[in-house]
Write an enzyme that holds these catalytic residues in place. Structure first.
Site, PDB file in Angstrom:
ATOM      1  N   HIS A  70       5.090  24.951  -3.146  1.00 53.32           N
ATOM      2  CA  HIS A  70       6.522  24.640  -3.084  1.00 53.32           C
ATOM      3  C   HIS A  70       7.415  25.872  -3.181  1.00 53.32           C
ATOM      4  CE1 HIS A  70       5.955  20.412  -3.067  1.00 53.32           C
ATOM      5  NE2 HIS A  70       5.368  20.367  -4.238  1.00 53.32           N
ATOM      6  N   GLU A 122      10.673  22.796  -5.042  1.00 55.46           N
ATOM      7  CA  GLU A 122      10.924  23.276  -3.673  1.00 55.46           C
ATOM      8  C   GLU A 122      12.427  23.462  -3.457  1.00 55.46           C
ATOM      9  OE1 GLU A 122       9.480  20.756  -0.417  1.00 55.46           O
ATOM     10  OE2 GLU A 122      11.235  21.380   0.736  1.00 55.46           O
ATOM     11  N   ASN A 216       6.075  13.313  -2.055  1.00 59.83           N
ATOM     12  CA  ASN A 216       5.677  12.656  -0.807  1.00 59.83           C
ATOM     13  C   ASN A 216       4.788  11.444  -1.069  1.00 59.83           C
ATOM     14  OD1 ASN A 216       2.739  13.276   0.216  1.00 59.83           O
ATOM     15  ND2 ASN A 216       3.427  15.101  -0.852  1.00 59.83           N
TER      16      ASN A 216
END
Ligand code: F3S
Length: 277
Positions: A70, A122, A216
């Site tokens: 990230h 991130e 995710n």
């Protein structure tokens, strides 16, 4: 019961690349978890002596530092470079991209809208490359009370949904004279999302394997839950319960981008056993 894997699932290119690097580098420390999967992180710690530090202040006498998938902030990178340590960059190129865009666009005077979770590493990293003003938002309504400049650039956290990104872009088009749009949503995430959408429509139970701290994986779970009420997010096969599969006909399986194949295989085996009983 039919057990079907999604057409696309699991490890993405960026994660595969980071793990391969870590296995080759060995005896190193990562700044923050290399990937969002605790099982894989312990495997790397045990087998390759790759330990996880929470931040650069925890560095003591390590000789090698690996930057996680990230990425880290621009400031942390500068700090790291001052230390007597060899640096290996395992930042996913799809994450490096928005960092570079933010640096370039803000150097050209654009303020930047980042569609993403403010607390995600991130996003923190990407935001740190903005030298003008950055607005980190999760939906367009957060922009309504902000006096936006006439020219703005917009990027997205790699794991976000394209539809929602487009809503933000549409809003910006109506209020700013110049909008520079960079679709930084990652292809891998998108393919996994498309595949789970299809599979969850025909399944009566869905198992999503991945870290609970993985953005995710959570996204996959939400898409699945929309179509299949009996959707479960698990980290390992130990969490599976026999009653989930009782009188079910079609079990769909998917996994987040940082879920290793060996975990998915264990999950499949256990589901096979549970559904037999
Ligand atoms: Fe990179 Fe996309 Fe994976 S951003 S780490 S290839 S989910």
């Amino acid at each position: 019961m039919i057990i079907e894997l999604a057409k696309n699932y699991g490890f993405c290119f960026g994660v595969k690349r980071a793990i391969k690097k870590a296995e080759q580098i060995k005896d190193a420390a990562t700044i923050g978890p290399l990937i969002h999967n605790n099982e894989e992180i312990s495997r790397l710690a045990k087998g390759f002596n790759v330990k996880t530090l929470q931040n650069i202040r925890e560095l003591s006498n390590e000789k090698k530092a690996i930057i996680r998938t990230h990425g880290i902030t621009k400031q942390d990178l500068a700090e790291l470079k001052k230390q007597d340590i060899e640096i290996f960059d395992a930042t996913c190129p799809f994450v490096t991209k928005p960092q570079q865009i933010c640096e370039k666009m803000s150097a050209e005077g654009y303020e930047v809208v980042i569609f993403g979770d403010e607390n995600h590493p991130e996003v923190k990293g990407v935001k740190s490359y903005v030298s003008t003003k950055a607005y980190v938002i999760l939906n367009e309504s957060e922009l309504k009370d902000i006096k936006l400049p006439s020219k703005i650039a917009v990027v997205s956290q790699t794991t976000k949904k394209a539809e929602n990104f487009m809503k933000i872009v549409n809003f910006l088009m109506l209020v700013c004279k110049e909008v520079r749009v960079f679709n930084t949503i990652c292809d891998a995430t998108f393919k996994n999302q498309e595949a789970i959408l299809e599979l969850s429509k025909k399944s009566d139970v869905m198992i999503i394997v991945g870290g609970r701290n993985s953005a995710n994986t959570k996204q996959l779970f939400l898409i699945s839950q929309n179509n299949c009420q009996d959707s479960y997010l698990i980290e390992t096969e130990a969490e599976l319960k026999a009653q989930w599969f009782k009188s079910k006909k079609h079990c769909g399986i998917s996994a987040g981008a940082s879920t290793p194949d060996w975990i998915i295989q264990k999950v499949i085996k256990k589901i096979e056993n549970l559904s037999k009983n």
